[in-house]
Design a protein around this motif. Structure first.
Motif, PDB file in Angstrom:
ATOM      1  N   MET A 124      -3.219  -6.299  -9.293  1.00 38.88           N
ATOM      2  CA  MET A 124      -2.359  -5.832  -8.207  1.00 38.88           C
ATOM      3  C   MET A 124      -2.310  -4.307  -8.282  1.00 38.88           C
ATOM      4  O   MET A 124      -2.340  -3.724  -9.366  1.00 38.88           O
ATOM      5  N   PRO A 125      -2.232  -3.636  -7.145  1.00 38.31           N
ATOM      6  CA  PRO A 125      -2.320  -2.171  -7.143  1.00 38.31           C
ATOM      7  C   PRO A 125      -1.065  -1.494  -7.700  1.00 38.31           C
ATOM      8  O   PRO A 125       0.036  -2.044  -7.621  1.00 38.31           O
ATOM      9  N   ARG A 126      -1.267  -0.326  -8.265  1.00 39.81           N
ATOM     10  CA  ARG A 126      -0.152   0.526  -8.672  1.00 39.81           C
ATOM     11  C   ARG A 126      -0.045   1.649  -7.650  1.00 39.81           C
ATOM     12  O   ARG A 126      -1.008   2.387  -7.432  1.00 39.81           O
ATOM     13  N   GLN A 127       1.116   1.746  -7.044  1.00 43.16           N
ATOM     14  CA  GLN A 127       1.288   2.739  -5.986  1.00 43.16           C
ATOM     15  C   GLN A 127       1.183   4.152  -6.547  1.00 43.16           C
ATOM     16  O   GLN A 127       1.817   4.488  -7.546  1.00 43.16           O
ATOM     17  N   ASP A 128       0.360   4.946  -5.887  1.00 43.50           N
ATOM     18  CA  ASP A 128       0.192   6.351  -6.257  1.00 43.50           C
ATOM     19  C   ASP A 128       0.476   7.185  -5.013  1.00 43.50           C
ATOM     20  O   ASP A 128      -0.337   7.216  -4.077  1.00 43.50           O
ATOM     21  N   PRO A 129       1.650   7.857  -4.981  1.00 47.19           N
ATOM     22  CA  PRO A 129       2.003   8.633  -3.782  1.00 47.19           C
ATOM     23  C   PRO A 129       1.032   9.757  -3.471  1.00 47.19           C
ATOM     24  O   PRO A 129       0.997  10.269  -2.356  1.00 47.19           O
ATOM     25  N   GLU A 130       0.226  10.137  -4.457  1.00 45.15           N
ATOM     26  CA  GLU A 130      -0.736  11.215  -4.245  1.00 45.15           C
ATOM     27  C   GLU A 130      -1.977  10.731  -3.514  1.00 45.15           C
ATOM     28  O   GLU A 130      -2.758  11.535  -3.002  1.00 45.15           O
ATOM     29  N   ARG A 131      -2.172   9.398  -3.489  1.00 43.13           N
ATOM     30  CA  ARG A 131      -3.361   8.848  -2.841  1.00 43.13           C
ATOM     31  C   ARG A 131      -2.950   8.026  -1.616  1.00 43.13           C
ATOM     32  O   ARG A 131      -1.993   7.266  -1.655  1.00 43.13           O
ATOM     33  N   GLN A 132      -3.666   8.224  -0.532  1.00 43.94           N
ATOM     34  CA  GLN A 132      -3.400   7.493   0.711  1.00 43.94           C
ATOM     35  C   GLN A 132      -4.236   6.206   0.708  1.00 43.94           C
ATOM     36  O   GLN A 132      -5.446   6.241   0.955  1.00 43.94           O
ATOM     37  N   THR A 133      -3.587   5.107   0.385  1.00 39.03           N
ATOM     38  CA  THR A 133      -4.286   3.820   0.363  1.00 39.03           C
ATOM     39  C   THR A 133      -3.609   2.864   1.338  1.00 39.03           C
ATOM     40  O   THR A 133      -2.374   2.845   1.460  1.00 39.03           O
TER      41      THR A 133
ATOM     42  N   SER B 227       0.856  -1.195   0.000  1.00 41.79           N
ATOM     43  CA  SER B 227       0.000   0.000   0.000  1.00 41.79           C
ATOM     44  C   SER B 227       0.886   1.236   0.000  1.00 41.79           C
ATOM     45  O   SER B 227       2.100   1.167   0.234  1.00 41.79           O
ATOM     46  N   SER B 228       0.308   2.401  -0.271  1.00 38.96           N
ATOM     47  CA  SER B 228       1.088   3.644  -0.244  1.00 38.96           C
ATOM     48  C   SER B 228       1.335   4.115   1.191  1.00 38.96           C
ATOM     49  O   SER B 228       2.216   4.929   1.441  1.00 38.96           O
ATOM     50  N   VAL B 229       0.553   3.579   2.131  1.00 35.67           N
ATOM     51  CA  VAL B 229       0.730   3.902   3.554  1.00 35.67           C
ATOM     52  C   VAL B 229       1.182   2.637   4.269  1.00 35.67           C
ATOM     53  O   VAL B 229       0.463   1.630   4.284  1.00 35.67           O
ATOM     54  N   ASP B 230       2.385   2.685   4.851  1.00 33.37           N
ATOM     55  CA  ASP B 230       2.925   1.520   5.543  1.00 33.37           C
ATOM     56  C   ASP B 230       2.780   1.675   7.056  1.00 33.37           C
ATOM     57  O   ASP B 230       3.050   2.750   7.601  1.00 33.37           O
ATOM     58  N   PRO B 231       2.404   0.594   7.734  1.00 31.44           N
ATOM     59  CA  PRO B 231       2.401   0.646   9.207  1.00 31.44           C
ATOM     60  C   PRO B 231       3.837   0.584   9.716  1.00 31.44           C
ATOM     61  O   PRO B 231       4.725   0.052   9.052  1.00 31.44           O
ATOM     62  N   LYS B 232       4.069   1.092  10.891  1.00 26.09           N
ATOM     63  CA  LYS B 232       5.401   1.023  11.482  1.00 26.09           C
ATOM     64  C   LYS B 232       5.679  -0.400  11.961  1.00 26.09           C
ATOM     65  O   LYS B 232       4.752  -1.140  12.321  1.00 26.09           O
TER      66      LYS B 232
ATOM     67  N   THR C  46      -4.236   1.311  11.740  1.00 22.00           N
ATOM     68  CA  THR C  46      -4.679   2.585  11.172  1.00 22.00           C
ATOM     69  C   THR C  46      -3.509   3.563  11.226  1.00 22.00           C
ATOM     70  O   THR C  46      -2.893   3.744  12.290  1.00 22.00           O
ATOM     71  N   VAL C  47      -3.198   4.161  10.095  1.00 22.83           N
ATOM     72  CA  VAL C  47      -2.071   5.093   9.979  1.00 22.83           C
ATOM     73  C   VAL C  47      -2.592   6.419   9.436  1.00 22.83           C
ATOM     74  O   VAL C  47      -3.092   6.481   8.317  1.00 22.83           O
ATOM     75  N   ARG C  48      -2.511   7.475  10.256  1.00 22.54           N
ATOM     76  CA  ARG C  48      -2.954   8.821   9.864  1.00 22.54           C
ATOM     77  C   ARG C  48      -4.357   8.798   9.254  1.00 22.54           C
ATOM     78  O   ARG C  48      -4.628   9.383   8.219  1.00 22.54           O
ATOM     79  N   GLY C  49      -5.226   8.074   9.914  1.00 28.14           N
ATOM     80  CA  GLY C  49      -6.621   8.014   9.484  1.00 28.14           C
ATOM     81  C   GLY C  49      -6.896   7.034   8.367  1.00 28.14           C
ATOM     82  O   GLY C  49      -8.051   6.852   7.952  1.00 28.14           O
TER      83      GLY C  49
END
Length: 226
Positions: free
Chosen positions: A190-199, A140-145, A174-177
């Motif tokens: 399979m998803p394509r990472q988009d840094p502009e979108r928080q997924t 995902s574009s948002v990774d958990p710690k 949950t990371v930053r909402g």
């Protein structure tokens, strides 16, 4: 009298008493023997040269076959693995691939899901510390710690944060909402990472998603490692 003395030259005795014919014959025999000796020496030398040539050729042939046998032995030894050597990895299992599949350590204990951020790989580990399944995922574009989490909720089918219909959703952070969890697209994409979108969807293949769904019930530990 002159004619009578000249006649013995053909066959009678000379004034010295030695038969002329005998002397001539003896001289001729001496020269004949010389010729035979020279001829014998010449033919003997030629025969010796021939024998020497054949002997040298025979040694050359023997040496050639000895070299061939030695070279064949060397090739056989090169193809035979040594007793102390280790077998090389097969074409389908390189050392790098084997290490990639190895369970990270430390990664907790007991029954758990292990997720490696850098390797983008998941391990389903049983209570006996045996890996039941491992597979790669689309991050995902948002990774958990890195840390220990628990499965908080599950959904059989929903629409993912990227707008794609997904199934077997298993959420654990949950990371930053943004909710982070595992899921599989119904169309197998399979998803394509988009840094502009928080997924927060960690995308799996459908077979892997089904395995995780059956393994990770509510409260199952999810260990995230770097």
């Amino acid at each position: 009298m002159v004619g009578a003395r000249s006649k013995p030259v053909g066959g009678a005795a000379t004034a010295s008493g030695t038969p002329t014919a005998t002397v001539i014959a003896g001289a001729g025999g001496h020269h004949e023997r010389r010729r035979r000796t020279v001829a014998g020496s010449s033919s003997g030398g030629s025969a010796g040269a021939v024998v020497a040539g054949l002997t040298a050729a025979a040694f050359a042939v023997v040496g050639f076959f000895a070299y061939q046998a030695s070279a064949a032995q060397d090739r056989a030894e090169d193809r035979t693995p040594s007793a102390s050597g280790s077998p090389s990895p097969g074409p389908s299992e390189s050392p790098a691939k084997t290490n990639e599949k190895a369970l990270p350590t430390p990664s907790g204990n007991g029954e758990r899901v292990v997720y490696a951020l850098e390797r983008r790989r998941v391990w389903l580990v049983g209570a006996n510390e045996k890996v039941r399944r491992t597979y790669r995922v689309g991050a995902s574009s948002v990774d958990p710690k890195p840390g220990s989490y628990r499965v908080e909720s599950r959904s059989s089918q929903v629409t993912g944060s990227d707008g794609v219909p997904v199934e077997n959703v298993v959420r654990f952070a949950t990371v930053r909402g943004t909710t982070v969890g595992f899921s599989a697209a119904l169309n197998g994409s399979m998803p394509r990472q988009d840094p502009e979108r928080q997924t927060g969807g960690i995308r799996e293949r459908r077979a892997d998603g089904e395995a995780l769904w059956l393994f990770a019930t509510i409260g199952t530990e999810v260990v995230v490692v770097p």
